[in-house]
Design a protein around this motif. Structure first.
Motif, mmCIF file in Angstrom:
data_model
loop_
_atom_site.group_PDB
_atom_site.id
_atom_site.type_symbol
_atom_site.label_atom_id
_atom_site.label_comp_id
_atom_site.label_asym_id
_atom_site.label_seq_id
_atom_site.Cartn_x
_atom_site.Cartn_y
_atom_site.Cartn_z
ATOM 1 N N HIS A 175 6.197 5.119 -15.424
ATOM 2 C CA HIS A 175 5.383 4.651 -14.388
ATOM 3 C C HIS A 175 4.872 6.203 -13.724
ATOM 4 C CE1 HIS A 175 4.901 0.550 -15.641
ATOM 5 N NE2 HIS A 175 5.859 0.374 -15.929
ATOM 6 N N THR A 176 4.256 6.662 -13.269
ATOM 7 C CA THR A 176 4.301 7.470 -12.535
ATOM 8 C C THR A 176 3.581 7.183 -11.257
ATOM 9 O OG1 THR A 176 1.059 7.734 -12.727
ATOM 10 C CG2 THR A 176 2.486 8.766 -14.124
ATOM 11 N N GLN A 177 3.753 8.392 -10.567
ATOM 12 C CA GLN A 177 3.108 8.419 -8.876
ATOM 13 C C GLN A 177 1.971 7.914 -9.150
ATOM 14 O OE1 GLN A 177 5.340 8.877 -6.253
ATOM 15 N NE2 GLN A 177 7.119 9.599 -6.483
ATOM 16 N N ARG A 178 1.521 7.721 -9.558
ATOM 17 C CA ARG A 178 0.015 8.005 -9.352
ATOM 18 C C ARG A 178 0.130 6.313 -9.683
ATOM 19 N NH1 ARG A 178 -4.852 10.834 -9.136
ATOM 20 N NH2 ARG A 178 -4.014 12.181 -10.158
ATOM 21 N N ASP A 179 1.010 6.141 -10.846
ATOM 22 C CA ASP A 179 -0.124 4.698 -10.806
ATOM 23 C C ASP A 179 1.091 3.468 -9.801
ATOM 24 O OD1 ASP A 179 -0.269 4.886 -13.968
ATOM 25 O OD2 ASP A 179 1.652 5.084 -14.378
ATOM 26 N N MET A 180 1.797 3.897 -9.180
ATOM 27 C CA MET A 180 2.642 3.348 -8.302
ATOM 28 C C MET A 180 1.482 3.023 -7.132
ATOM 29 S SD MET A 180 5.928 2.164 -8.491
ATOM 30 C CE MET A 180 6.912 3.339 -9.652
ATOM 31 N N VAL A 181 0.469 4.256 -6.247
ATOM 32 C CA VAL A 181 -0.201 4.348 -5.374
ATOM 33 C C VAL A 181 -1.062 3.163 -6.154
ATOM 34 C CG1 VAL A 181 -2.613 5.883 -4.648
ATOM 35 C CG2 VAL A 181 -0.019 6.865 -5.033
ATOM 36 N N TYR A 182 -2.004 3.621 -7.761
ATOM 37 C CA TYR A 182 -2.916 2.630 -7.846
ATOM 38 C C TYR A 182 -2.339 0.893 -7.936
ATOM 39 C CZ TYR A 182 -5.660 0.160 -10.991
ATOM 40 O OH TYR A 182 -6.841 -1.105 -11.655
ATOM 41 N N THR A 183 -1.244 0.707 -8.027
ATOM 42 C CA THR A 183 -0.301 -0.782 -7.706
ATOM 43 C C THR A 183 -0.969 -1.029 -6.281
ATOM 44 O OG1 THR A 183 0.714 -0.139 -9.306
ATOM 45 C CG2 THR A 183 1.283 -2.284 -8.136
ATOM 46 N N ALA A 184 -0.635 -0.103 -5.374
ATOM 47 C CA ALA A 184 -0.786 -0.628 -3.888
ATOM 48 C C ALA A 184 -2.041 -0.617 -3.474
ATOM 49 C CB ALA A 184 0.060 0.902 -2.993
ATOM 50 N N ALA A 185 -3.118 0.500 -3.905
ATOM 51 C CA ALA A 185 -4.629 -0.050 -3.596
ATOM 52 C C ALA A 185 -4.738 -1.317 -4.384
ATOM 53 C CB ALA A 185 -4.985 1.175 -4.398
ATOM 54 N N ALA A 186 -4.927 -1.531 -5.381
ATOM 55 C CA ALA A 186 -4.864 -2.975 -6.081
ATOM 56 C C ALA A 186 -4.496 -3.360 -5.101
ATOM 57 C CB ALA A 186 -4.354 -3.114 -7.534
ATOM 58 N N ASN A 187 -3.425 -3.888 -4.740
ATOM 59 C CA ASN A 187 -3.188 -5.385 -4.044
ATOM 60 C C ASN A 187 -3.866 -5.359 -2.863
ATOM 61 O OD1 ASN A 187 -0.781 -6.681 -5.164
ATOM 62 N ND2 ASN A 187 -0.384 -4.704 -5.575
ATOM 63 N N CYS A 188 -3.868 -3.643 -1.786
ATOM 64 C CA CYS A 188 -4.877 -3.557 -0.903
ATOM 65 C C CYS A 188 -6.522 -4.170 -1.148
ATOM 66 C CB CYS A 188 -5.090 -1.952 0.129
ATOM 67 S SG CYS A 188 -3.657 -1.657 0.272
ATOM 68 N N GLY A 189 -6.814 -3.872 -2.024
ATOM 69 C CA GLY A 189 -8.454 -4.199 -2.508
ATOM 70 C C GLY A 189 -8.563 -6.023 -2.860
ATOM 71 N N VAL A 190 -7.152 -6.563 -2.905
ATOM 72 C CA VAL A 190 -7.190 -7.434 -2.834
ATOM 73 C C VAL A 190 -7.288 -8.977 -0.840
ATOM 74 C CG1 VAL A 190 -6.844 -7.733 -4.838
ATOM 75 C CG2 VAL A 190 -5.064 -9.178 -3.101
ATOM 76 N N SER A 191 -7.192 -8.050 -0.312
ATOM 77 C CA SER A 191 -7.690 -8.352 1.139
ATOM 78 C C SER A 191 -9.402 -8.573 1.646
ATOM 79 C CB SER A 191 -6.819 -6.768 2.130
ATOM 80 O OG SER A 191 -7.027 -7.480 3.719
ATOM 81 N N LYS A 192 -9.330 -9.328 2.085
ATOM 82 C CA LYS A 192 -10.318 -9.447 3.277
ATOM 83 C C LYS A 192 -10.939 -8.342 3.779
ATOM 84 C CE LYS A 192 -9.889 -14.384 3.024
ATOM 85 N NZ LYS A 192 -9.601 -16.207 3.719
ATOM 86 N N GLU A 193 -10.332 -8.112 4.470
ATOM 87 C CA GLU A 193 -10.272 -6.827 5.324
ATOM 88 C C GLU A 193 -9.763 -5.476 5.170
ATOM 89 O OE1 GLU A 193 -8.815 -6.490 9.105
ATOM 90 O OE2 GLU A 193 -10.581 -9.055 9.686
ATOM 91 N N VAL A 194 -11.116 -4.166 5.013
ATOM 92 C CA VAL A 194 -10.762 -2.868 4.442
ATOM 93 C C VAL A 194 -10.607 -2.110 5.054
ATOM 94 C CG1 VAL A 194 -11.729 -1.310 2.479
ATOM 95 C CG2 VAL A 194 -11.753 -3.434 1.781
ATOM 96 N N GLY A 195 -9.207 -1.426 5.566
ATOM 97 C CA GLY A 195 -8.695 -0.794 6.498
ATOM 98 C C GLY A 195 -8.317 0.296 6.135
ATOM 99 N N PRO A 196 -8.086 1.068 6.864
ATOM 100 C CA PRO A 196 -8.213 3.061 6.807
ATOM 101 C C PRO A 196 -6.991 2.937 5.867
ATOM 102 C CG PRO A 196 -6.995 2.165 9.244
ATOM 103 C CD PRO A 196 -8.384 0.874 8.762
ATOM 104 N N ASP A 197 -5.712 2.268 5.097
ATOM 105 C CA ASP A 197 -4.797 2.976 4.157
ATOM 106 C C ASP A 197 -5.244 2.430 3.073
ATOM 107 O OD1 ASP A 197 -3.094 2.940 6.134
ATOM 108 O OD2 ASP A 197 -1.769 0.919 6.077
ATOM 109 N N THR A 198 -6.116 1.413 2.816
ATOM 110 C CA THR A 198 -7.613 0.929 1.414
ATOM 111 C C THR A 198 -8.064 2.266 0.952
ATOM 112 O OG1 THR A 198 -7.173 -0.977 1.829
ATOM 113 C CG2 THR A 198 -8.656 -0.268 -0.115
ATOM 114 N N VAL A 199 -8.341 2.983 2.663
ATOM 115 C CA VAL A 199 -9.335 4.167 2.061
ATOM 116 C C VAL A 199 -9.016 5.458 1.458
ATOM 117 C CG1 VAL A 199 -11.295 5.239 2.982
ATOM 118 C CG2 VAL A 199 -10.982 3.149 3.962
ATOM 119 N N TYR A 200 -7.042 5.335 2.383
ATOM 120 C CA TYR A 200 -6.654 6.673 2.071
ATOM 121 C C TYR A 200 -5.961 6.364 0.652
ATOM 122 C CZ TYR A 200 -2.238 9.509 2.070
ATOM 123 O OH TYR A 200 -1.102 10.680 2.480
#
Length: 206
Positions: A175-200
């Motif tokens: 698992h690469t560092q990019r995989d870890m970021v992708y997993t975090a981004a995917a979990n942020c994506g299920v949130s009702k509100e898209v915040g600055p963390d998701t964009v980053y």
């Protein structure tokens, strides 16, 4: 209860400690822990530092433990005081292993961590071998506020997760560092509100 601020402080301290111990980015660190707060400090600290996270089931015994430590080339291992006898036996029976550091934690450390640095900075772990170190107060010794750089290479290996071994010996899945970021981004994506963390996070992936 642990706040995000406390978690951030502890993972940064662990990352700094790894550098102090001479563990370089890219080197493997076996994490021989049950479900506990310390697992999170160690996991995020390893990702921050750039070392490779090698989780090993706390139910592993003898051959299983030796295989994953040897196959991954782990240079350090993090374990609980209850699992330390297994690690000691492993190192005594297999001195050829690359393991050069053993970091040990206990139940009381979780309470100290949740308190973000309890007044009692000592360790409850007794009779450590000369080359084993207590996770607490090791973390406190490196809990300064110096900013840590982000991992420069998103395609660097971040973790080796071993399979169940149903078709032979367990194999480390990369698992690469990019995989870890992708997993975090995917979990942020299920949130009702898209915040600055998701964009980053999504920007990092591009």
């Amino acid at each position: 209860t642990t706040s995000w601020q406390q978690l951030d402080r502890l993972r940064a301290a662990f990352a700094r400690w790894l550098s102090h111990l001479g563990i370089a980015p890219g080197e493997r660190v076996a994490v021989f822990l049950p479900n506990c707060l310390q697992f999170h400090w160690v996991f995020y600290g390893l990702l921050t530092h750039g070392a490779v996270h090698v989780p090993i089931s706390p139910m592993a015994k003898g051959f299983e433990l030796r295989h994953q430590v040897a196959d991954s080339g782990a240079v350090a291992i993090v374990c609980t005081d209850a699992l330390l006898p297994l690690v000691r036996r492993l190192r005594a029976q297999h001195p050829d292993l690359a393991l050069r550091r053993c970091l040990v934690t206990c139940a009381a450390d979780a309470v100290r961590g949740a308190a973000a640095g309890a007044a009692d900075a000592g360790s409850d772990i007794e009779a450590l071998e000369p080359d084993a170190l207590a996770l607490w107060p090791g973390l406190l010794d490196h809990a300064d506020t110096t900013p840590l750089p982000l991992a420069a290479d998103l395609d660097a290996v971040a973790a080796l997760n071993y399979t169940g071994g149903t078709t032979g010996l367990p194999k480390g899945r990369i698992h690469t560092q990019r995989d870890m970021v992708y997993t975090a981004a995917a979990n942020c994506g299920v949130s009702k509100e898209v915040g600055p963390d998701t964009v980053y996070l999504n920007t990092l992936l591009q």
